[in-house]
Design an enzyme around this catalytic site. Structure first.
Site, PDB file in Angstrom:
ATOM      1  N   ALA A  56       0.636  -2.964 -16.221  1.00 29.07           N
ATOM      2  CA  ALA A  56       0.426  -4.366 -16.599  1.00 29.07           C
ATOM      3  C   ALA A  56       1.471  -4.798 -17.636  1.00 29.07           C
ATOM      4  CB  ALA A  56      -0.980  -4.536 -17.153  1.00 29.07           C
ATOM      5  N   ASP A  57       1.740  -3.941 -18.622  1.00 26.38           N
ATOM      6  CA  ASP A  57       2.744  -4.293 -19.639  1.00 26.38           C
ATOM      7  C   ASP A  57       4.125  -4.393 -19.006  1.00 26.38           C
ATOM      8  OD1 ASP A  57       0.915  -4.465 -21.633  1.00 26.38           O
ATOM      9  OD2 ASP A  57       1.260  -2.441 -22.424  1.00 26.38           O
ATOM     10  N   ASP A  59       4.789  -5.214 -15.900  1.00 29.69           N
ATOM     11  CA  ASP A  59       4.861  -6.475 -15.157  1.00 29.69           C
ATOM     12  C   ASP A  59       5.064  -7.649 -16.103  1.00 29.69           C
ATOM     13  OD1 ASP A  59       4.562  -5.112 -12.852  1.00 29.69           O
ATOM     14  OD2 ASP A  59       2.421  -5.513 -12.615  1.00 29.69           O
ATOM     15  N   SER A 104       8.762   2.495   3.825  1.00 26.72           N
ATOM     16  CA  SER A 104       7.507   2.299   3.111  1.00 26.72           C
ATOM     17  C   SER A 104       6.611   1.456   4.015  1.00 26.72           C
ATOM     18  CB  SER A 104       7.750   1.631   1.771  1.00 26.72           C
ATOM     19  OG  SER A 104       8.548   0.494   1.959  1.00 26.72           O
ATOM     20  N   LEU A 105       5.481   1.044   3.520  1.00 28.32           N
ATOM     21  CA  LEU A 105       4.521   0.317   4.352  1.00 28.32           C
ATOM     22  C   LEU A 105       4.289  -1.070   3.792  1.00 28.32           C
ATOM     23  CD1 LEU A 105       1.931   3.206   4.701  1.00 28.32           C
ATOM     24  CD2 LEU A 105       3.305   2.259   6.563  1.00 28.32           C
ATOM     25  N   GLU A 137      -6.232   6.195   8.456  1.00 27.79           N
ATOM     26  CA  GLU A 137      -6.228   7.431   7.665  1.00 27.79           C
ATOM     27  C   GLU A 137      -6.067   7.092   6.190  1.00 27.79           C
ATOM     28  OE1 GLU A 137      -2.718   8.148   9.883  1.00 27.79           O
ATOM     29  OE2 GLU A 137      -1.531   8.652   8.113  1.00 27.79           O
ATOM     30  N   LYS A 139      -4.592   6.712   2.560  1.00 28.95           N
ATOM     31  CA  LYS A 139      -3.222   6.633   2.045  1.00 28.95           C
ATOM     32  C   LYS A 139      -3.165   7.498   0.790  1.00 28.95           C
ATOM     33  CE  LYS A 139       0.470   3.460   0.849  1.00 28.95           C
ATOM     34  NZ  LYS A 139       0.821   4.032  -0.436  1.00 28.95           N
ATOM     35  N   LYS A 311      -2.195   2.518  11.972  1.00 29.39           N
ATOM     36  CA  LYS A 311      -0.980   2.637  12.779  1.00 29.39           C
ATOM     37  C   LYS A 311      -1.337   2.401  14.243  1.00 29.39           C
ATOM     38  CE  LYS A 311       1.022   5.930   9.565  1.00 29.39           C
ATOM     39  NZ  LYS A 311       1.332   7.315   9.212  1.00 29.39           N
ATOM     40  N   LYS A 335      -4.751  -1.728   0.984  1.00 25.73           N
ATOM     41  CA  LYS A 335      -4.925  -1.138  -0.345  1.00 25.73           C
ATOM     42  C   LYS A 335      -6.341  -1.364  -0.876  1.00 25.73           C
ATOM     43  CE  LYS A 335      -1.503   0.330  -2.318  1.00 25.73           C
ATOM     44  NZ  LYS A 335      -0.301  -0.245  -2.830  1.00 25.73           N
TER      45      LYS A 335
HETATM   46  C1  9MJ Z   1       0.312   8.099   3.020  1.00 30.30           C
HETATM   47  N1  9MJ Z   1       0.967   7.838   1.902  1.00 30.30           N
HETATM   48  O1  9MJ Z   1      -0.722   8.731   3.025  1.00 30.30           O
HETATM   49  C2  9MJ Z   1       2.229   6.806   5.681  1.00 30.30           C
HETATM   50  N2  9MJ Z   1       0.878   7.633   4.254  1.00 30.30           N
HETATM   51  O2  9MJ Z   1       3.570   6.007   7.532  1.00 30.30           O
HETATM   52  C3  9MJ Z   1       0.317   7.744   5.483  1.00 30.30           C
HETATM   53  N3  9MJ Z   1       2.060   7.040   4.386  1.00 30.30           N
HETATM   54  C4  9MJ Z   1       3.402   6.189   6.238  1.00 30.30           C
HETATM   55  N4  9MJ Z   1       1.171   7.222   6.361  1.00 30.30           N
HETATM   56  C5  9MJ Z   1       4.775   5.419   7.726  1.00 30.30           C
HETATM   57  N5  9MJ Z   1      -0.883   8.297   5.707  1.00 30.30           N
HETATM   58  C6  9MJ Z   1       5.372   5.242   6.524  1.00 30.30           C
HETATM   59  C7  9MJ Z   1       4.508   5.746   5.565  1.00 30.30           C
END
Ligand code: 9MJ
Length: 719
Positions: A56-57, A59, A104-105, A137, A139, A311, A335
């Site tokens: 936060a700081d 940002d 990244s996603l 799944e 993250k 996915k 998220k």
């Molecule tokens: C994580 N961090 O658990 C992906 N991720 O797929 C999973 N990251 C990812 N998938 C494509 N479960 C790019 C990143």
């Protein structure tokens, strides 16, 4: 700016004011200050894995920088933080260009965004209402790693870096048990991608160990994992409990499967650990159900996750969807809401610890933070409550914390909730600044704050019931006496029981003998019976034989942790030798004091704490009463077989480049050497790195064998 005593507070006028109020000259200076602060924060976070300021700081600093740049575009710096994503790669690792970029996603926060994601894909592929399945799944909140296998052999491991170029961490990856060195039945070329992480339990144990040896501790498991993987010396990585989940792939010489789920199953069959919460979902409804299921289990998984990844299951469709500039179109990260919540501070309690530290604890109106109900949070110390850090700098923009305030609670990587912020607009009119007690709330003794100590401490010693109980709890804890059936709850009960009366450690060992009626009394206590009472007496007897190092640790002397206790035991070998050394060192001078101080790893503060604890004014009488009940076993120096340095005394000086001093020392000790802090006639080997000074000269005068770091590594067979 001045405080009420008229002293300058170290804050300049410009950094206090709104950007709109700044002159051009002030804005220019402020941009320079912000660039330096943000730059330092980037380095701490990305290169040293040790964030120094909260997200936060961080940002807030970036926002302030952007505001000023918008108002004074002509003053925008060439190195403006607005144009930088993160810090450049750490020096020291080779660079690897990824054969297939590591992406990244894209992120989603609301349920509707998942329906939109599905709509978008259907449109993009012109699918209409045809079936469209997704994997869902957890993250993992770790760091991504790409593993390259050629003909089934692990040949390279690289971090993500900026997605194009990562760091070569091959040797470190080889030390991770979840990463197979060889695969059978794999495609000739296979790049496996996944996440390196550290479990909560391993993180807590690592931090405890680090604190014990005076090493660096980590803010959260992600930083601990990153700090452990990005070690230039793979031996350090090996000693750190890292894990790996496989969830994807990069370059492959032949497809793994024709669906995402099939590919994950194939990775599992090849020997990788894949996440067992991965599910196949037929559309957004099922995806959201699984999201809620994972969220509900978040607090008990034992590792950090920060969302759910969806996915497209069909890999032919994934190929058609392809990528945007940095993210795939076929995946999205949903998220979890930040683990933050606002609640009311109902009170501030002061807890007294084993060393007398007065720790303020926030009593909160219970609130759910990341799936866990929180009703207490740490307030650290009196400065934290007052809105400043240990150096007197303002934190939370100087806002203090008052009973009745609305406070923002967060759970960081570790489990103890903390307070991040205060909402001044909701402060009750009658709220008053918290007055930190200057007397112990438990025993009434005066509580003092020593120079340089952030903490105020009760001076009551064992007279203070809170300190006595906490000391007893430590005494029976796992690394200490670890008496079966006698945990924190039981010692607390016995302490307050006037008949059984365990008031100091010795009382545990006299429980059965000191009064023939104690068996009858104990078996009549709630939760006890004849059998459990006899079992307890037996468990106590079993621990009368105790190693010297364990006994010393169990005494709970301030600054003397488990590692230090073993170090000291390893030096003096017998309890009686040690005791007479403590007697001889009472004046904090003389040969015994010098010897204590010469032990590498024992500094002035620890030495003083030890000598004081063993002095008649300290806890000596209580310790002697305890030891009269015990048989203290001598410490043994580990003599490694065939070790070229077994029994030798080694001194390190100057800078070591290939390992930290702590690691060099640990290795030497593992090989049976004694590591000392200063050169004397007893020294056998001096290892001198660049910058060695007086110790090297003294060794030369005394004709002591002197090696450089490479010479040392080759002597111990570590090259
Ligand atoms: C994580 N961090 O658990 C992906 N991720 O797929 C999973 N990251 C990812 N998938 C494509 N479960 C790019 C990143």
């Amino acid at each position: 700016m001045t405080d009420k005593t008229g002293n300058a507070t170290g804050t300049t006028a410009a950094e206090m004011r709104a950007p709109e109020e700044l002159s051009a000259a002030e804005a220019e200076a402020e941009l320079a200050r912000l660039a330096a602060l943000i730059g330092a924060a980037n380095i701490a976070y990305h290169q040293q894995d040790a964030p120094e300021i909260s997200d936060a700081d961080y940002d807030r600093l970036k926002q302030r920088n952007s505001r000023i740049e918008a108002l004074f575009p002509q003053l925008k710096r060439a190195d403006s933080p607005s144009d930088q994503v993160g810090a450049r790669l750490a020096d020291g690792f080779g660079k690897i260009t990824h054969a297939v970029r590591m992406l990244s996603l894209g992120n989603a926060f609301e349920d509707e965004e998942i329906t939109e994601f599905d709509d978008y894909i259907r449109k993009y592929l012109n699918l209409g209402q045809a079936d469209l399945a997704y994997t869902a799944e957890p993250k993992i909140d770790g760091l991504s790693l790409s593993l390259r296998y050629e003909n089934g052999v692990l040949v390279q491991a690289a971090t993500r870096g900026d997605g194009e170029v990562g760091e070569n961490v091959t040797e470190n990856a080889r030390t991770i048990a979840d990463i197979p060195a060889r695969l059978t039945g794999a495609p000739a070329l296979l790049e496996v991608r996944g996440e390196v992480y550290m479990s909560h339990a391993d993180f807590a144990a690592l931090n405890a160990r680090q604190a014990d040896i005076g090493g660096k501790t980590f803010a959260n498991p992600r930083n601990a994992a990153a700090g452990s993987l990005r070690q230039l010396d793979a031996a350090i990585t090996r000693a750190r409990p890292l894990r790996f989940f496989a969830y994807g792939w990069g370059a492959v010489s032949e497809p793994l499967a024709d669906t995402q789920m099939g590919a994950i199953d194939r990775l599992a069959a090849l020997g990788f650990v894949t996440n067992d919460l991965t599910r196949l979902c037929q559309g957004p409804d099922e995806m959201l159900i699984h999201y809620r299921a994972i969220e509900a289990r978040r607090a008990t998984l034992g590792y950090d996750i920060d969302g759910v990844v969806y996915k497209v299951n069909d890999l032919a469709l994934q190929a058609r969807l392809g990528f945007r500039s940095t993210t795939p179109r076929w995946a999205i990260a949903h998220k979890f809401p930040a683990e933050l919540a606002w609640t009311r501070l109902e009170g501030i309690d002061i807890q007294v610890g084993r060393t007398g530290a007065l720790s303020p604890v926030a009593r909160l109106t219970p609130v759910t933070v990341g799936g866990v109900v929180v009703s207490n949070a740490t307030l650290h110390n009196e400065d934290y409550i007052a809105g400043r850090d240990a150096r007197g700098n303002r934190i939370r923009e100087g806002k203090d914390i008052r009973v009745g305030d609305w406070v923002q609670v967060y759970r960081a990587g570790d489990v103890i909730p903390k307070i991040a912020d205060v909402d001044l607009s909701k402060r009750p009119a009658d709220a008053v600044p918290f007055v930190f007690p200057d007397h112990c709330p438990e025993c009434g003794s005066i509580a003092i704050r020593e120079e340089g100590d952030a903490v105020r401490r009760c001076t009551g010693g064992l007279v203070c019931p809170a300190q006595a109980v906490e000391k007893l709890k430590h005494f029976v804890s796992r690394g200490a006496f670890d008496i079966e059936g006698l945990g924190a709850r039981q010692v607390e009960m016995f302490y307050h029981d006037d008949q059984l009366a365990i008031r100091e450690p010795a009382d545990i060992f006299t429980l059965q003998q000191r009064d023939a009626r104690n068996l009858a009394r104990l078996k009549n206590r709630e939760g006890w019976g004849e059998k459990s009472a006899n079992n307890l007496f037996q468990a106590i007897d079993d621990k009368r034989k105790i190693p010297f190092g364990r006994l010393l640790f169990a005494l709970g002397i301030r600054h003397v942790g488990e590692a230090a206790s073993n170090l000291i035991a390893g030096h003096y070998i017998t309890w009686n030798t040690f005791l007479s050394a403590m007697d001889g060192a009472v004046g904090l001078a003389g040969a015994d004091w010098d010897e204590l101080m010469s032990i590498d790893g024992v500094g002035q503060v620890m030495a003083k704490a030890l000598v004081t604890a063993f002095s008649p004014e300290g806890e000596r009488a209580s310790i002697d009463r305890l030891v009269a009940q015990l048989e203290v076993q001598d410490a043994r120096r580990i003599v490694a077989e065939g070790s070229p340095i077994a029994g030798k005394t080694v001194v390190f000086t100057g800078t070591l480049e290939k390992m930290t001093r702590a690691e060099a020392k640990a290795r030497a000790e593992a090989l049976g050497a004694k590591v000392a802090g200063s050169v004397s006639a007893k020294t056998d080997i001096l290892v001198a790195g660049p910058g060695a000074g007086s110790k090297a000269r003294k060794a030369q005068d005394l004709g002591i064998e002197t090696l450089d770091e490479d010479g040392w590594l080759s002597l111990i067979g570590a090259t």
